[in-house]
Each structure stands twice: as structure tokens, then as C-alpha cells.
Design a protein around this motif. Structure first.
Motif, PDB file in Angstrom:
ATOM      1  N   ALA A 134      70.880  54.481   1.063  1.00 20.15           N
ATOM      2  CA  ALA A 134      69.881  54.649  -0.321  1.00 20.15           C
ATOM      3  C   ALA A 134      68.870  53.356  -0.211  1.00 20.15           C
ATOM      4  CB  ALA A 134      70.449  54.695  -1.476  1.00 20.15           C
ATOM      5  N   ARG A 135      69.591  52.047   0.259  1.00 26.09           N
ATOM      6  CA  ARG A 135      68.643  50.857   0.307  1.00 26.09           C
ATOM      7  C   ARG A 135      67.986  50.597   1.521  1.00 26.09           C
ATOM      8  NH1 ARG A 135      72.084  46.297   0.269  1.00 26.09           N
ATOM      9  NH2 ARG A 135      74.279  47.262   0.015  1.00 26.09           N
ATOM     10  N   SER A 136      68.144  51.542   2.756  1.00 26.15           N
ATOM     11  CA  SER A 136      67.426  51.379   3.958  1.00 26.15           C
ATOM     12  C   SER A 136      66.509  52.448   3.963  1.00 26.15           C
ATOM     13  CB  SER A 136      68.535  51.644   4.921  1.00 26.15           C
ATOM     14  OG  SER A 136      69.888  50.766   5.058  1.00 26.15           O
ATOM     15  N   VAL A 137      66.513  53.672   3.513  1.00 25.09           N
ATOM     16  CA  VAL A 137      65.606  54.904   3.374  1.00 25.09           C
ATOM     17  C   VAL A 137      64.951  55.258   2.043  1.00 25.09           C
ATOM     18  CG1 VAL A 137      65.374  57.128   4.550  1.00 25.09           C
ATOM     19  CG2 VAL A 137      67.020  55.551   5.655  1.00 25.09           C
ATOM     20  N   GLN A 138      63.668  55.250   2.265  1.00 20.28           N
ATOM     21  CA  GLN A 138      63.036  55.559   0.732  1.00 20.28           C
ATOM     22  C   GLN A 138      63.510  57.213   0.393  1.00 20.28           C
ATOM     23  OE1 GLN A 138      59.014  54.853   1.249  1.00 20.28           O
ATOM     24  NE2 GLN A 138      59.353  52.684   1.429  1.00 20.28           N
ATOM     25  N   SER A 139      63.476  57.428  -0.951  1.00 20.52           N
ATOM     26  CA  SER A 139      63.742  58.597  -1.449  1.00 20.52           C
ATOM     27  C   SER A 139      63.197  59.777  -0.908  1.00 20.52           C
ATOM     28  CB  SER A 139      63.555  58.496  -3.170  1.00 20.52           C
ATOM     29  OG  SER A 139      63.970  59.801  -3.468  1.00 20.52           O
ATOM     30  N   GLU A 140      61.771  59.592  -0.597  1.00 21.40           N
ATOM     31  CA  GLU A 140      61.073  60.951  -0.021  1.00 21.40           C
ATOM     32  C   GLU A 140      61.272  60.989   1.527  1.00 21.40           C
ATOM     33  OE1 GLU A 140      58.176  56.926  -0.182  1.00 21.40           O
ATOM     34  OE2 GLU A 140      59.997  58.016  -1.584  1.00 21.40           O
ATOM     35  N   GLN A 141      61.966  60.195   2.131  1.00 19.76           N
ATOM     36  CA  GLN A 141      62.290  60.247   3.439  1.00 19.76           C
ATOM     37  C   GLN A 141      63.694  60.737   3.786  1.00 19.76           C
ATOM     38  OE1 GLN A 141      60.947  56.615   4.896  1.00 19.76           O
ATOM     39  NE2 GLN A 141      59.014  57.496   5.745  1.00 19.76           N
ATOM     40  N   ARG A 142      64.434  60.548   2.674  1.00 20.68           N
ATOM     41  CA  ARG A 142      65.978  60.937   2.901  1.00 20.68           C
ATOM     42  C   ARG A 142      66.534  62.182   3.422  1.00 20.68           C
ATOM     43  NH1 ARG A 142      67.491  57.929  -2.662  1.00 20.68           N
ATOM     44  NH2 ARG A 142      66.767  55.662  -2.155  1.00 20.68           N
ATOM     45  N   SER A 143      65.880  63.256   2.817  1.00 18.12           N
ATOM     46  CA  SER A 143      66.200  64.640   3.307  1.00 18.12           C
ATOM     47  C   SER A 143      65.832  64.639   4.621  1.00 18.12           C
ATOM     48  CB  SER A 143      65.440  65.656   2.409  1.00 18.12           C
ATOM     49  OG  SER A 143      66.071  65.646   1.033  1.00 18.12           O
ATOM     50  N   ARG A 144      64.512  64.212   5.071  1.00 14.49           N
ATOM     51  CA  ARG A 144      64.317  64.298   6.436  1.00 14.49           C
ATOM     52  C   ARG A 144      65.132  63.508   7.496  1.00 14.49           C
ATOM     53  NH1 ARG A 144      58.661  61.640   6.609  1.00 14.49           N
ATOM     54  NH2 ARG A 144      58.985  62.283   4.395  1.00 14.49           N
ATOM     55  N   MET A 145      65.604  62.299   6.951  1.00 13.85           N
ATOM     56  CA  MET A 145      66.258  61.585   7.737  1.00 13.85           C
ATOM     57  C   MET A 145      67.669  62.390   8.095  1.00 13.85           C
ATOM     58  SD  MET A 145      69.337  59.560   7.543  1.00 13.85           S
ATOM     59  CE  MET A 145      69.524  59.272   5.786  1.00 13.85           C
ATOM     60  N   LEU A 146      68.249  62.763   6.895  1.00  9.53           N
ATOM     61  CA  LEU A 146      69.366  63.634   7.171  1.00  9.53           C
ATOM     62  C   LEU A 146      69.327  64.795   7.834  1.00  9.53           C
ATOM     63  CD1 LEU A 146      70.779  63.413   3.451  1.00  9.53           C
ATOM     64  CD2 LEU A 146      71.721  62.496   5.423  1.00  9.53           C
ATOM     65  N   ALA A 147      68.236  65.491   8.153  1.00  7.75           N
ATOM     66  CA  ALA A 147      68.043  66.532   8.733  1.00  7.75           C
ATOM     67  C   ALA A 147      67.716  66.137  10.341  1.00  7.75           C
ATOM     68  CB  ALA A 147      66.616  67.321   8.381  1.00  7.75           C
ATOM     69  N   TRP A 148      67.161  64.979  10.575  1.00  6.96           N
ATOM     70  CA  TRP A 148      67.144  64.485  11.673  1.00  6.96           C
ATOM     71  C   TRP A 148      68.580  63.976  12.385  1.00  6.96           C
ATOM     72  CZ3 TRP A 148      63.721  64.900  15.560  1.00  6.96           C
ATOM     73  CH2 TRP A 148      62.703  65.082  15.327  1.00  6.96           C
ATOM     74  N   ARG A 149      69.272  63.578  11.538  1.00  6.72           N
ATOM     75  CA  ARG A 149      70.686  63.319  11.805  1.00  6.72           C
ATOM     76  C   ARG A 149      71.554  64.698  12.271  1.00  6.72           C
ATOM     77  NH1 ARG A 149      75.594  61.555   7.605  1.00  6.72           N
ATOM     78  NH2 ARG A 149      77.263  62.669   8.906  1.00  6.72           N
ATOM     79  N   PHE A 150      71.379  65.685  11.331  1.00 10.32           N
ATOM     80  CA  PHE A 150      71.973  66.875  11.728  1.00 10.32           C
ATOM     81  C   PHE A 150      71.494  67.696  12.870  1.00 10.32           C
ATOM     82  CE2 PHE A 150      73.309  66.709   7.016  1.00 10.32           C
ATOM     83  CZ  PHE A 150      74.516  66.212   7.367  1.00 10.32           C
ATOM     84  N   PHE A 151      70.116  67.562  13.059  1.00  5.66           N
ATOM     85  CA  PHE A 151      69.608  68.011  14.309  1.00  5.66           C
ATOM     86  C   PHE A 151      70.167  67.362  15.599  1.00  5.66           C
ATOM     87  CE2 PHE A 151      66.320  67.823  17.599  1.00  5.66           C
ATOM     88  CZ  PHE A 151      66.259  69.297  18.023  1.00  5.66           C
ATOM     89  N   GLY A 152      69.969  66.056  15.754  1.00  2.35           N
ATOM     90  CA  GLY A 152      70.307  65.150  16.769  1.00  2.35           C
ATOM     91  C   GLY A 152      72.039  65.539  17.013  1.00  2.35           C
ATOM     92  N   GLY A 153      72.632  65.397  15.964  1.00  2.00           N
ATOM     93  CA  GLY A 153      74.149  65.636  15.994  1.00  2.00           C
ATOM     94  C   GLY A 153      74.375  67.037  16.388  1.00  2.00           C
ATOM     95  N   GLY A 154      73.532  67.991  15.972  1.00  4.23           N
ATOM     96  CA  GLY A 154      73.800  69.602  16.275  1.00  4.23           C
ATOM     97  C   GLY A 154      73.804  69.683  17.774  1.00  4.23           C
ATOM     98  N   LEU A 281      64.229  73.427   7.728  1.00  7.52           N
ATOM     99  CA  LEU A 281      63.870  74.054   6.386  1.00  7.52           C
ATOM    100  C   LEU A 281      64.376  72.994   5.548  1.00  7.52           C
ATOM    101  CD1 LEU A 281      63.297  76.142   4.467  1.00  7.52           C
ATOM    102  CD2 LEU A 281      65.432  77.241   4.928  1.00  7.52           C
ATOM    103  N   TRP A 282      65.839  72.560   5.532  1.00  7.86           N
ATOM    104  CA  TRP A 282      66.675  71.739   4.477  1.00  7.86           C
ATOM    105  C   TRP A 282      65.860  70.571   4.440  1.00  7.86           C
ATOM    106  CZ3 TRP A 282      68.325  75.889   3.110  1.00  7.86           C
ATOM    107  CH2 TRP A 282      69.221  76.632   3.575  1.00  7.86           C
ATOM    108  N   GLY A 283      65.306  69.846   5.400  1.00  7.28           N
ATOM    109  CA  GLY A 283      64.788  68.569   5.467  1.00  7.28           C
ATOM    110  C   GLY A 283      63.178  68.676   4.635  1.00  7.28           C
ATOM    111  N   TRP A 284      62.595  69.777   4.962  1.00  7.43           N
ATOM    112  CA  TRP A 284      61.450  70.169   4.235  1.00  7.43           C
ATOM    113  C   TRP A 284      61.498  70.341   2.889  1.00  7.43           C
ATOM    114  CZ3 TRP A 284      59.700  74.624   1.877  1.00  7.43           C
ATOM    115  CH2 TRP A 284      58.454  74.586   1.333  1.00  7.43           C
ATOM    116  N   TRP A 285      62.260  71.081   2.633  1.00 13.00           N
ATOM    117  CA  TRP A 285      63.054  71.649   0.987  1.00 13.00           C
ATOM    118  C   TRP A 285      63.053  70.380   0.165  1.00 13.00           C
ATOM    119  CZ3 TRP A 285      65.790  76.914   0.265  1.00 13.00           C
ATOM    120  CH2 TRP A 285      65.764  77.126  -1.084  1.00 13.00           C
TER     121      TRP A 285
END
Length: 415
Positions: A134-154, A281-285
């Protein structure tokens, strides 16, 4: 370290962990392992229960200690490297036990014990991870970051699933599972190193801490009583725990419709593919329409897998014995699971004050922990009433979660 580099460190570490955790997935790999070692529905139900309770229960204590210490990274180090070691030890035990001819009963007991250790150490990670991210990634980028995380991990997890499929078909259990868990330990180690290398960002405001643990618990009661958004979110998560009563029994249901457990890696691959396909979809949403909107959409989607499984189990069709419709259910489970994680983490960060985030994470996870005993209860229900019953309960719980998330406190508090 720049915000951009922190974004990619968090995403990269998460991707490595995502791939590693897919190799110890409680709904596929671990449930199949325990089912083959013990043959007990209750033991299978214990797998996700242990994982969820181990993840949730330590967080009330860690939330207090991290807030009082003013630093979260030391707790992350203990939990992240500790859980990696636990999986490495479990892989070693399964390999040595398999080569030495230990009984499946003994190996099943050892698996559940070490799985409990892994789960408890994982729980230490939750609070510091949320706080640091939460202190490293701004609120408006967190869903996108998690989506990238799950994409690379997937993507990496698809490779893990392909390797796992070859191992399951080439080696007898438990040797095949020992090799799969060895891969998991290596990926988790890489994840821990990447995250720790980022360092801990400074706080915008000093963390508030209470003088004693008792006062900290009393503050949690006050938060639950006085914060309607937080309270409603806890209620929704309790219903979500009811949805998960069926989670470990999707694999057990495979045998009910004549699908062998040697296909568990293919089901894992389908689950991973679903997660990959839905990530954009989840990152954008989450970033564009809001975390609450995403959480509501996911709650509605959670109705589909148990209803679909009920159709496969109760309506005699040519689909019984075919891997394709069952793999489609796992595809949906994977897509929904990633969206749920993005929604829950994002919404919890959103409703937590900056100076109380470790405490809020601890309160939330401790309050919701009892709901995740339900898969163990599900094991007892399956033993008495059969596997269909837990999918009925899961669908009803999904409906309750949808209704809870439409409560007025959410509408006025977040939307």
C-alpha cells in the motif's frame, strides 16, 4: 527506489509466488495428494481450512506487533522465508518416505503437520505485505499491479502445470508430488528475495500503536462497532467463507464423474488459464470502476461454478467421464479466484486508514477467520450426505454474499 521500480518489484515477486503457490494449490495438488494418502473426505476438507486459518489467525498478533514496531519488513522476512523452508521440508519428507517405503498413513499425517506449519508462517506475511504494498503502489495502480502479478504468475504457472503433469504421469505418488513441491519451494524463494530487495518505503505519517495488546483488541471491537463499511465487509467475507466450503471437493467430485486424479495437473492448467484470461478485465475493472464494483461482480460470478458442478453431478449426460466440461469449471474457478484476491486486497487497502493499515488488516483477518473452518465441516457433511451437498451450500452462500455487498453502508461509504 523509484515508484515505477517498486511497482515492478512487487509485481515480479508476486508473480514468482503465484507460480510457486500454484504447485501447492489447496484445491488441486494438495487436495489430490491428501486424498491419495488418506482417502478421507475430512482430511481433504482440512487442507483449505488449515491454509485459511493459518493465513488469517496470526495476523491479529502481527498487526499489533508491526504497528508497535513501526516497521513491517522484518515480519515479512520471517514469514516468507519460513514458509519456503516448510514446503522444502515437506518435499524432502515425501521423497524420502516414498523411496523408503513409508506407509501412506504416516506420510499423510506428516503432510498435514507440515502443511499446518506452512500455513501459519504464511499468515505472518499477510499484514506486512499489505502494508508495504500500500505504501509502494498508489491506489489507482494497485488493481493493475495485481493483474500484472497474476498474469506473470499465471504464465509461469502454466509451465509448472505442464511439468507437474509429466511428473504425475511418470512417477508414482508421493514421489511425483515431492518433485512438484520442490519446484514450489524454489519459486517461493525467488519471490521472497525479489520482494525483500525492494526495501521498505517510509510512512507518510507515523503508525499509531496502542500501549498494550489488550487495548489493541479493544480498539478492534470499536472499529467493528463504529465503522459500518468495515463491518459490512466482514459480513461479506463470512459469506465468502461459506462459498469456499466446496473448494477442496471439486477434485473429489472428479472421481464421481469418472475423471481420474492423474488428470489433476490438467485441471490445474485449466484453472491457471482461467486466471490468465481474466486478469486484464479484473485490473481494468478495479482501477476504473472501483474495488467495490469489482467485489460485487466477483460475488455474482461465484454462483456459477457450484451450480455448474451440480449439473454435472446430478444430471446424467455424456459429459460425465469427459474432462472438457470439468476443465471448464476449473477455468472459471481460476478466473474468479484472481478477481477475488484483487478485489479483497484492494478493498481492504481502500477502507483502511493509512496510519492504521496493519491494525485493520489484523482485525479483518481475525474476524473473518472462523468462516474458513467450513471446508473442514464440509468434509464431515460429504462423509454423511455425499459430495453434492457442499455445492448446494456453496451456491446459497454466494447468494448471501451478493446481498451483503449491496448493503447501504457500502453505497454511502465507498460509492
Amino acid at each position: 527506489m523509484t515508484p515505477r521500480r517498486r511497482f515492478w518489484h512487487v509485481a515480479g515477486a508476486g508473480a514468482a509466488f503465484q507460480a510457486g503457490s500454484s504447485a501447492v494449490d489447496s484445491a488441486t495438488v494438495m487436495s489430490a495428494l491428501v486424498h491419495q494418502l488418506t482417502g478421507s473426505a475430512i482430511a481433504v476438507g482440512a487442507v483449505p481450512t488449515i491454509l485459511r486459518l493459518g493465513w488469517l489467525l496470526p495476523q491479529i498478533v502481527v498487526g499489533y506487533l508491526a504497528g508497535k514496531a513501526g516497521s513491517s519488513m522484518p515480519f515479512y522476512v520471517i514469514g516468507a522465508f519460513g514458509r519456503t523452508l516448510a514446503i522444502a521440508i515437506l518435499a524432502t519428507v515425501l521423497w524420502l518416505g516414498g523411496t523408503a517405503g513409508w506407509s501412506f498413513t504416516a506420510l499423510g499425517a506428516a503432510t498435514l503437520v507440515l502443511w499446518t506449519v506452512y500455513a501459519g508462517l504464511s499468515g505472518i506475511v499477510g499484514v506486512p505485505y499489505n502494508d508495504i504494498v500500500a505504501r509502494s503502489v498508489q491506489s489507482e495502480q494497485r488493481s493493475r499491479m495485481l493483474a500484472w502479478r497474476f498474469f506473470g504468475g499465471g504464465v509461469a504457472a502454466l509451465g509448472v502445470a505442464a511439468i507437474a503433469d509429466r511428473l504425475v504421469r511418470a512417477l508414482d505418488p508421493p514421489l511425483s508430488y515431492a518433485a512438484i513441491l520442490g519446484i514450489a519451494a524454489g519459486l517461493m524463494l525467488a519471490s521472497s528475495i525479489i520482494f525483500v530487495a525492494m526495501g521498505e518505503p517510509s510512512r507518510n505519517a507515523p503508525a499509531k500503536s496502542t500501549a498494550s495488546f489488550l487495548a489493541y483488541l479493544q480498539e478492534g471491537r470499536t472499529v467493528f462497532r463504529d465503522d459500518p463499511v468495515f463491518r459490512r465487509f466482514v459480513f461479506a467475507q463470512w459469506a465468502g467463507g461459506g462459498v469456499l466450503i466446496a473448494a477442496p471437493f471439486y477434485v473429489v467430485a472428479a472421481s464421481e464423474i469418472r475423471i481420474g486424479l492423474e488428470n489433476v495437473a490438467l485441471l490445474l492448467a485449466a484453472q491457471t488459464a482461467g486466471a490468465l484470461a481474466a486478469n486484464p478485465l479484473w485490473g481494468w475493472w478495479g482501477d476504473r470502476l472501483g474495488k467495490l464494483s469489482l467485489m460485487r461482480g466477483i460475488a455474482i460470478a461465484r454462483l456459477v461454478p457450484p451450480v455448474a458442478l451440480l449439473g454435472l453431478l446430478t444430471v446424467p449426460t455424456e459429459a460425465q467421464g469427459s474432462l472438457v466440461p470439468f476443465a471448464a469449471v476449473f477455468f472459471l474457478l481460476g478466473a474468479i479466484a484472481n478477481g477475488l484476491t484483487i478485489a479483497v486486497i484492494g478493498l481492504l487497502m481502500e477502507i483502511s486508514p493509512d496510519d492504521r493499515r496493519p491494525a485493520y488488516s489484523g482485525y479483518f483477518n481475525a474476524l473473518t477467520a472462523p468462516a474458513f473452518v467450513l471446508p473442514l465441516v464440509g468434509g464431515a457433511i460429504v462423509s454423511v450426505l455425499g459430495v453434492v451437498s457442499v455445492f448446494v451450500i456453496s451456491a446459497i452462500a454466494a447468494l448471501i454474499q451478493v446481498a451483503t455487498l449491496r448493503g447501504q453502508s457500502f453505497v454511502t461509504g465507498l460509492k
